[in-house]
Design a protein around this motif. Structure first.
Motif, PDB file in Angstrom:
ATOM      1  N   MET A 292       0.836  -1.193   0.000  1.00 34.54           N
ATOM      2  CA  MET A 292       0.000   0.000   0.000  1.00 34.54           C
ATOM      3  C   MET A 292       0.872   1.243   0.000  1.00 34.54           C
ATOM      4  O   MET A 292       1.977   1.220   0.532  1.00 34.54           O
ATOM      5  N   THR A 293       0.320   2.316  -0.564  1.00 28.43           N
ATOM      6  CA  THR A 293       0.993   3.607  -0.447  1.00 28.43           C
ATOM      7  C   THR A 293       0.798   4.119   0.975  1.00 28.43           C
ATOM      8  O   THR A 293      -0.041   3.600   1.728  1.00 28.43           O
ATOM      9  N   GLN A 294       1.535   5.130   1.330  1.00 30.34           N
ATOM     10  CA  GLN A 294       1.397   5.719   2.660  1.00 30.34           C
ATOM     11  C   GLN A 294      -0.030   6.239   2.863  1.00 30.34           C
ATOM     12  O   GLN A 294      -0.618   6.060   3.925  1.00 30.34           O
ATOM     13  N   GLU A 295      -0.583   6.854   1.841  1.00 34.74           N
ATOM     14  CA  GLU A 295      -1.949   7.386   1.918  1.00 34.74           C
ATOM     15  C   GLU A 295      -2.968   6.259   2.131  1.00 34.74           C
ATOM     16  O   GLU A 295      -3.884   6.378   2.945  1.00 34.74           O
ATOM     17  N   GLN A 296      -2.781   5.157   1.416  1.00 40.27           N
ATOM     18  CA  GLN A 296      -3.677   4.014   1.577  1.00 40.27           C
ATOM     19  C   GLN A 296      -3.542   3.413   2.976  1.00 40.27           C
ATOM     20  O   GLN A 296      -4.543   3.075   3.615  1.00 40.27           O
ATOM     21  N   LEU A 297      -2.321   3.303   3.448  1.00 41.49           N
ATOM     22  CA  LEU A 297      -2.090   2.771   4.781  1.00 41.49           C
ATOM     23  C   LEU A 297      -2.761   3.643   5.841  1.00 41.49           C
ATOM     24  O   LEU A 297      -3.394   3.137   6.775  1.00 41.49           O
TER      25      LEU A 297
ATOM     26  N   SER B 162     -11.145   6.201  -9.533  1.00 43.22           N
ATOM     27  CA  SER B 162     -10.368   7.134 -10.352  1.00 43.22           C
ATOM     28  C   SER B 162      -9.202   6.455 -11.056  1.00 43.22           C
ATOM     29  O   SER B 162      -8.353   7.117 -11.647  1.00 43.22           O
ATOM     30  N   GLY B 163      -9.115   5.136 -10.939  1.00 45.60           N
ATOM     31  CA  GLY B 163      -8.053   4.404 -11.627  1.00 45.60           C
ATOM     32  C   GLY B 163      -6.815   4.158 -10.803  1.00 45.60           C
ATOM     33  O   GLY B 163      -5.769   3.812 -11.342  1.00 45.60           O
ATOM     34  N   ASN B 164      -6.896   4.353  -9.502  1.00 38.91           N
ATOM     35  CA  ASN B 164      -5.757   4.132  -8.620  1.00 38.91           C
ATOM     36  C   ASN B 164      -6.107   3.027  -7.619  1.00 38.91           C
ATOM     37  O   ASN B 164      -6.312   3.283  -6.430  1.00 38.91           O
ATOM     38  N   PRO B 165      -6.188   1.778  -8.089  1.00 40.68           N
ATOM     39  CA  PRO B 165      -6.601   0.694  -7.195  1.00 40.68           C
ATOM     40  C   PRO B 165      -5.551   0.379  -6.136  1.00 40.68           C
ATOM     41  O   PRO B 165      -4.371   0.657  -6.305  1.00 40.68           O
ATOM     42  N   MET B 166      -6.025  -0.203  -5.063  1.00 41.04           N
ATOM     43  CA  MET B 166      -5.146  -0.611  -3.973  1.00 41.04           C
ATOM     44  C   MET B 166      -4.993  -2.127  -4.025  1.00 41.04           C
ATOM     45  O   MET B 166      -5.961  -2.842  -4.272  1.00 41.04           O
ATOM     46  N   ASN B 167      -3.795  -2.606  -3.799  1.00 40.08           N
ATOM     47  CA  ASN B 167      -3.606  -4.046  -3.676  1.00 40.08           C
ATOM     48  C   ASN B 167      -4.315  -4.514  -2.419  1.00 40.08           C
ATOM     49  O   ASN B 167      -4.232  -3.877  -1.373  1.00 40.08           O
TER      50      ASN B 167
ATOM     51  N   LEU C 293      -4.264  -6.542   5.828  1.00 42.26           N
ATOM     52  CA  LEU C 293      -4.580  -5.358   6.623  1.00 42.26           C
ATOM     53  C   LEU C 293      -5.802  -4.638   6.060  1.00 42.26           C
ATOM     54  O   LEU C 293      -6.668  -4.179   6.814  1.00 42.26           O
ATOM     55  N   ALA C 294      -5.898  -4.541   4.737  1.00 46.70           N
ATOM     56  CA  ALA C 294      -7.055  -3.895   4.117  1.00 46.70           C
ATOM     57  C   ALA C 294      -8.330  -4.689   4.403  1.00 46.70           C
ATOM     58  O   ALA C 294      -9.380  -4.116   4.733  1.00 46.70           O
ATOM     59  N   VAL C 295      -8.249  -6.004   4.295  1.00 47.70           N
ATOM     60  CA  VAL C 295      -9.403  -6.852   4.585  1.00 47.70           C
ATOM     61  C   VAL C 295      -9.788  -6.713   6.059  1.00 47.70           C
ATOM     62  O   VAL C 295     -10.968  -6.607   6.401  1.00 47.70           O
ATOM     63  N   HIS C 296      -8.789  -6.683   6.915  1.00 52.57           N
ATOM     64  CA  HIS C 296      -9.015  -6.525   8.356  1.00 52.57           C
ATOM     65  C   HIS C 296      -9.746  -5.209   8.645  1.00 52.57           C
ATOM     66  O   HIS C 296     -10.658  -5.173   9.476  1.00 52.57           O
ATOM     67  N   SER C 297      -9.370  -4.158   7.954  1.00 56.46           N
ATOM     68  CA  SER C 297     -10.023  -2.865   8.182  1.00 56.46           C
ATOM     69  C   SER C 297     -11.494  -2.908   7.790  1.00 56.46           C
ATOM     70  O   SER C 297     -12.344  -2.350   8.486  1.00 56.46           O
TER      71      SER C 297
END
Length: 108
Positions: A5-10, A69-74, A78-82
């Motif tokens: 994840m990018t810092q923003e995504q994190l 907007s075309g900027n998907p997150m892997n 952690l993302a699933v947990h959130s």
């Protein structure tokens, strides 16, 4: 950062976890207050829980907007947990409202 994840995504994911967790805790405190007959405190805790859910939704909306907007997150654990935290908090908050209402009716 193709695998991470990018810092923003994190930050958004952590915002989801923190705010959803706080909302669930506040909802539990609302039930405990109602159990003791303190319905004013219970209502205040339910309002605070709702605010936490709103904040969590803002974080989620940011992630969804970025993806649209075309900027998907892997997708990471952690993302699933959130997302799990958010859905559990929403469900728990809805149930807490009902439990507080039951305690109010019993007190009447």
């Amino acid at each position: 950062m193709s695998e991470q994840m990018t810092q923003e995504q994190l930050e958004a994911v952590m915002g989801l976890i923190i705010n959803a967790g706080n909302a669930k805790s506040d909802a539990m405190e609302a039930i405990q207050a109602a159990k003791k007959g303190d319905f004013q405190a219970a209502e205040e805790k339910l309002k605070t829980a709702e605010q936490g859910l709103v904040e969590a939704h803002h974080a989620q909306t940011g992630l969804l907007t970025a993806e649209a907007s075309g900027n998907p997150m892997n997708v990471t654990l952690l993302a699933v947990h959130s997302q799990d935290h958010l859905m559990t908090a929403i469900t728990f908050n809805d149930l807490a409202k009902e439990v507080v209402e039951v305690y109010q009716r019993l007190a009447e």
